[in-house]
Scaffold this active site. Structure first.
Site, PDB file in Angstrom:
ATOM      1  N   THR B  95       0.813  -1.211   0.000  1.00  0.00           N
ATOM      2  CA  THR B  95       0.000   0.000   0.000  1.00  0.00           C
ATOM      3  C   THR B  95       0.848   1.264   0.000  1.00  0.00           C
ATOM      4  O   THR B  95       0.515   2.253  -0.639  1.00  0.00           O
ATOM      5  CB  THR B  95      -0.905  -0.015   1.238  1.00  0.00           C
ATOM      6  N   THR B 170       1.661  -4.376   4.396  1.00  0.00           N
ATOM      7  CA  THR B 170       1.572  -4.542   5.851  1.00  0.00           C
ATOM      8  C   THR B 170       1.074  -5.918   6.288  1.00  0.00           C
ATOM      9  O   THR B 170       1.368  -6.344   7.391  1.00  0.00           O
ATOM     10  CB  THR B 170       0.639  -3.480   6.465  1.00  0.00           C
ATOM     11  N   ASP B 171       0.311  -6.617   5.431  1.00  0.00           N
ATOM     12  CA  ASP B 171      -0.340  -7.847   5.893  1.00  0.00           C
ATOM     13  C   ASP B 171       0.640  -8.869   6.457  1.00  0.00           C
ATOM     14  O   ASP B 171       0.423  -9.430   7.523  1.00  0.00           O
ATOM     15  CB  ASP B 171      -1.152  -8.483   4.760  1.00  0.00           C
ATOM     16  N   LYS B 248       0.806  -7.096  13.564  1.00  0.00           N
ATOM     17  CA  LYS B 248      -0.318  -6.280  13.063  1.00  0.00           C
ATOM     18  C   LYS B 248      -1.561  -6.657  13.863  1.00  0.00           C
ATOM     19  O   LYS B 248      -2.009  -7.803  13.814  1.00  0.00           O
ATOM     20  CB  LYS B 248      -0.532  -6.549  11.570  1.00  0.00           C
TER      21      LYS B 248
END
Lengths: 586, 434
Positions: B95, B170-171, B248
């Site tokens: 992203t 980020t996942d 996360k």
């Protein structure tokens, strides 16, 4: 002159892309968050002028979050939910009422707005229909497009470095109706706006109250330019707004023409630091600025002497235009040589030095160096425009307007990739409500009321209240006169209801039980203004209707004198009943 | 993508995406730029960009070309020359480096060095060079990509970069950050992973603050793998979390990343550039870099739940290692104490270990320490040889560490020893109150 209008009306529905309530409540925010915004490229690989200019201000935005009206979506911490189906259906219903062609697939777009009024930096907006029209006394006015979009956040305060917004209203669904420039003149503008407003209210599915409808006006004059004036809340202001704008463009054209005749060539950038002139200045504005680390920069404007002071609109001079451009760099404005400089306490000697350095005509900016430089660059840019620039302007309360930013371009819109396109299916089309058209509604009113009162009622913002009162079997004429006359005169006395609908429903439910008389209505309402029920007001103020035996006794006591009876007991007796009893006696 | 029918008509009329066309329907004639179709929806509906900038979907009766576009196809360089002492910025997609793609209208992970400089002019403050390693959604990344990234970092260190910043989706970012922490030890420079939760095509994206903070932090004196992300919902400061201790913890918030069972290493203020130490960390290492990049990712990560089937666990014998996310202190249904209604998984676990497949415990509580000594079922697991008693690692770090350990050795004893030794700050000795 060509005139078009954009009408923004809030819909009566929960928020457009989340399940928060659109019902705004008073109170303090639960907490505040702080954010920054920066410009981005559109899908066509361009940035928008308007957003690039705002970004030079690098402001910090503070957002007030309200627990009932906000969730992570408005805080830009969660992707949008699906578009609110109810709101979409209302928009489609309005599109039908405005005779528009509904698109086959709705695309949600992001409209870049980086003045901070949207936490995401864009407003979600979608065209749902095109090519509609309304009938007016001066012919058809075409509707270019009908869009459904999110309301922005409400501004609380703003300064050079910060702006604070409240998020409670962010995301409320709005319908945006844009007309072609078919409007003939100022009066026609008002008529068109009123007509569209009435059509919207007639659906009964739009929000009511202050701030729920806003008009932006598009004006272009011959030889001038298209200008969009935002934020006129009052229809009464529209004619003056048009007149002032047309005057402004005309005056600008005159100035441009005269400058050309005088062979005034373009202003060349020659920004000078003149801070040293003000070493011992008495001018407190400048002195304070220098103390806090600002500099005084000046730019010579050869040939502009006398023109900066030229009035374009009431209280707005050509210098004001330059100043408003400078302000977009975040400065407070400019000081220019067509002003009375002594009014700033700039001494004769200082003025002399300024003229020596900068010539007969100049502009000064007091600000931190980089900001002051940018501001003066905007001043030069504006001074060199040998045309009326296309602009977005803000309506001022006195029906003049001020420069906000350049007209936004195509680059301002790109797809909202978090929301898939919405197909307008047969199922959706068949679910569209079928509210009465304005014409049908008018005919119905004319059956209930005389023509004059019907005409008043159809325009009234309390039309829906009237309809509810009639539904509970209130006499239509009494309901209409209470709304249009009684409430208006009470308002003049300072008696104002927060929720008119609730008060009138309570009042007439009680009245229809025959517990008090017509003449007491204003008194009952006065008692109710702080939230008391009609029933308790009648008891406390002793406004119960007197009838039957008790009334007969009064008639006896007053020797059958109608005048005396009414003088004493006007608020409690029905004159018709008294008359009947008197007649019976005879 | 448009339907075959539409594509054929477009070809016949020599219309390309981006051309101006008119579209006729029974009610109206529209004019606009022909836009690409997103994958969703009716592929017979034309997407037009009207001259107001709005896109609308129209079912055409017919359409005609008005004007062709001069479409520009830019082939951009993906690597810049480097200088010693630079901060290296490596792009891996995600992203943070995504943009709306003109051809598809979708968010597409791509950022070239040129775009990086145009988008973040503040980067001019530091000597940087950048390189696009690859561009992927982090969900499509695995041990193969961890190795590519570790190779690039090692090369940057050898070439004299003063710090390395890696832009990453980020996942699965914390899988990569922890894997790299084991693969490259005794770091002479900061290695900082950075991502963003809001896509870079929106003015509110936190990518700018996260990236600028990362580059600034990469000039500081520490020698560890870190993850630099928003500390709160505000655009004020970032935390630098240790690469092995971060997770996360939210699907969408800016401050989704949290240090688990420890404090972040640093806080870095975007506006004041204050760089604050919050917990112990290693300084830039003066000695040699330890590079142990071999991985074996034939490892399963299994969420334990009521009614989990023994056969399911037995079938894990095709893996070289298993990490369990146990309940509570690190438990599983054993079936030993209530055999009538419970089919426990104790027996198949024991069998896996007996066949030299290491089984490692972590907790689905995420915060807190595994303890296999308090309850009987925990004791049974410990007796059976389950690794992880006293570990306060995250399940993901336990997973990447086992991949790494199995890459170093095949011997069960040595795997156990590596797993139980603190390598890159993944195991702490004290549980602190945060």
């Amino acid at each position: 002159m060509k005139i078009g209008i954009e009408i923004h009306q809030r819909l009566d529905s929960s928020k457009l892309f989340c399940n928060c309530s659109s019902h705004i409540v008073e109170g303090d925010p639960a907490f505040t968050i702080q954010r920054k915004l920066h410009p981005v490229l559109s899908e066509l690989g361009e940035t928008d002028d308007a957003s690039r200019i705002e970004s030079t201000r690098r402001r910090l935005f503070e957002y007030q979050v309200f627990s009932e009206n906000n969730c992570l979506v408005e805080m830009d911490e969660e992707p949008p939910r699906n578009m609110n189906r109810q709101a979409l259906l209302i928009a489609l219903e309005i599109a039908k009422q405005l005779n528009a062609t509904i698109v086959d697939e709705v695309y949600v777009m992001r409209k870049i707005v980086i003045d901070g009024s949207n936490t995401s930096g864009f407003q979600r907006t979608s065209v749902v229909a095109l090519n509609g029209h309304v009938h007016t006394s001066k012919g058809l006015v075409k509707i270019t497009s009908i869009a459904i979009e999110e309301e922005s956040a409400g501004i609380v305060s703003s300064s050079d470095a910060n702006a604070t917004y409240r998020l409670d209203r962010l995301g409320i669904p709005l319908i945006e109706i844009t007309t072609d420039p078919d409007i003939k003149d100022a009066a026609h503008l008002r008529e068109t706006a009123e007509k569209i407003g009435m059509i919207l209210r007639a659906t009964g599915k739009v929000a009511r109250g202050l701030g729920t409808i806003r008009q932006d006006v598009n004006i272009s004059t011959e030889g001038g330019a298209r200008v969009e004036i935002k934020g006129a809340q009052d229809l009464k202001m529209l004619p003056d707004l048009v007149e002032n704008e047309s005057k402004r463009q005309l005056e600008l054209l005159k100035i441009i023409h005269e400058l050309r005749l005088n062979h005034v060539a373009g202003v060349k950038k020659s920004i000078e630091d003149v801070t040293s002139i003000f070493k011992k200045t008495e001018a407190s504005l400048i002195q304070k600025g220098i103390e806090s680390g600002s500099v005084v920069l000046g730019q010579s404007l050869p040939g502009f002497a006398g023109y900066l002071g030229r009035e374009l609109q009431p209280k707005q001079r050509f210098g004001t235009e330059l100043s408003n451009y400078a302000k977009t760099a975040g400065v407070k404005g400019i000081i220019h040589s067509d002003e009375n400089l002594s009014k700033y306490k700039i001494s004769e000697t200082e003025q002399k030095h300024l003229h020596e350095k900068l010539g007969d005509c100049f502009a000064l900016v007091v600000a931190p160096e980089q900001q002051a430089k940018t501001a003066l660059e905007y001043v030069i840019q504006r001074a060199n425009m040998e045309f009326v620039p296309e602009e977005t302007r803000k309506a001022n309360p006195d029906a003049t307007s001020s420069y906000m930013r350049p007209l936004p371009g195509k680059a301002r819109l790109y797809p909202e990739t978090d929301v898939p396109p919405i197909p307008i299916t047969e199922e959706l089309l068949s679910a569209i409500g079928s509210s009465e058209s304005l014409e049908d509604k008018q005919k119905k009113l004319e059956k209930l009321l005389n023509k004059e009162l019907a005409a008043k009622m159809i325009k009234s913002r309390y039309l829906h209240v009237f309809e509810r009162l009639v539904k509970i079997k209130t006499d239509p004429k009494l309901a209409a006169t209470t709304i249009e006359n009684t409430l208006v005169s009470l308002r003049r006395e300072g008696v104002e209801f927060q929720n008119v609908e609730k008060a009138l429903l309570d009042l007439f439910e009680e009245f229809n039980k025959d517990t008090f008389v017509k003449a007491a209505i204003p008194e009952v309402l006065k008692g109710m203004v702080k939230g008391a029920s009609a029933e308790s007001v009648i008891k406390v103020y002793r406004l119960q209707k007197i009838t039957g035996k008790e009334l007969k006794k009064i008639i006896e006591d007053e020797n059958h004198d109608l005048k005396a009876i009414m003088a004493k007991h006007r608020l409690q007796v029905d004159p018709a009943e008294v008359a009947k009893l008197l007649k019976g006696k005879k | 993508m448009y339907s075959k029918k539409i594509l054929e008509q477009l070809k016949k009329k020599k219309i390309d995406i981006g051309d101006t066309i008119t579209v006729k329907t029974k009610d109206y004639t529209y004019e606009g730029l022909l836009m690409p179709r997103p994958t969703l929806g009716d592929s017979d509906v034309l997407v037009l960009k009207l001259n107001t900038g709005y896109n609308v979907g129209i079912t055409a009766e017919s359409f005609e070309l008005v004007a062709t576009t001069s479409a520009k196809v830019e082939t951009e360089q993906t690597e810049e020359p480097k200088k010693k002492g630079d901060i290296a910025i490596l792009g891996c997609g995600g992203t943070i480096a995504s943009r709306v793609e003109y051809k598809t209208g979708a968010v597409y992970p791509s950022i070239t060095p040129k775009e990086l400089r145009t988008t973040f002019p503040e980067l001019e403050k530091w000597p940087i060079h950048s390189k696009q390693v690859f561009s992927l959604f982090s969900d499509d990344m695995n041990a193969h990509h961890w190795k590519l990234i570790a190779d690039e970092i090692e090369q940057e260190i050898k070439d004299g970069s003063a710090g390395v910043v890696i832009m990453h989706g980020t996942d699965t970012l914390t899988y990569t950050s922890s894997a790299v922490s084991f693969m490259l030890q005794n770091l002479p420079v900061p290695v900082i992973f950075v991502g963003s939760q809001r896509s870079s095509d929106r003015p509110s994206s936190e990518n700018k603050m996260n990236l600028i903070n990362s580059v600034f932090s990469a000039t500081k004196n520490f020698g560890e793998v870190a993850v630099c992300m928003h500390a709160s919902t505000n655009d004020d400061f970032c935390y630098l979390h240790r690469g092995t201790k971060v997770r996360k913890m939210h699907t969408s918030r800016r401050d989704a990343f949290e240090s688990i069972n420890t404090k972040p290493m640093f806080a870095v203020d975007y506006r004041t550039k204050k760089f604050e130490e919050l917990s112990e960390h290693k300084k830039r290492n003066k000695g040699d870099l330890i590079s142990k990049k071999k991985l074996n990712d034939n490892v399963a990560l299994v969420y334990v739940h009521p009614s989990i089937k023994p056969e399911f666990i037995s079938k894990l014998d095709s893996y070289d290692g298993v990490v369990l996310m146990g309940t509570g202190l690190g438990h599983v249904p054993t079936g030993v104490f209530e055999a009538k209604n419970v089919k426990g998984i104790y027996k198949p676990i024991k069998e896996l270990i007996a066949s030299d497949i290491p089984v490692v415990m972590s907790s689905q509580c995420i915060t807190g320490r595994v303890c296999l000594r308090v309850y009987s079922n925990g004791r049974l697991l410990k007796e059976a040889g389950v690794i992880g008693d006293d570990a306060d690692w995250t399940p993901e770090t336990a997973f990447t560490k086992l991949c790494w350990a199995l890459g170093q050795t095949k011997k069960m004893d040595e795997v156990r020893k590596l797993m139980e030794t603190n390598i890159a700050g993944e195991l702490t000795s004290r549980s602190i109150l945060e």
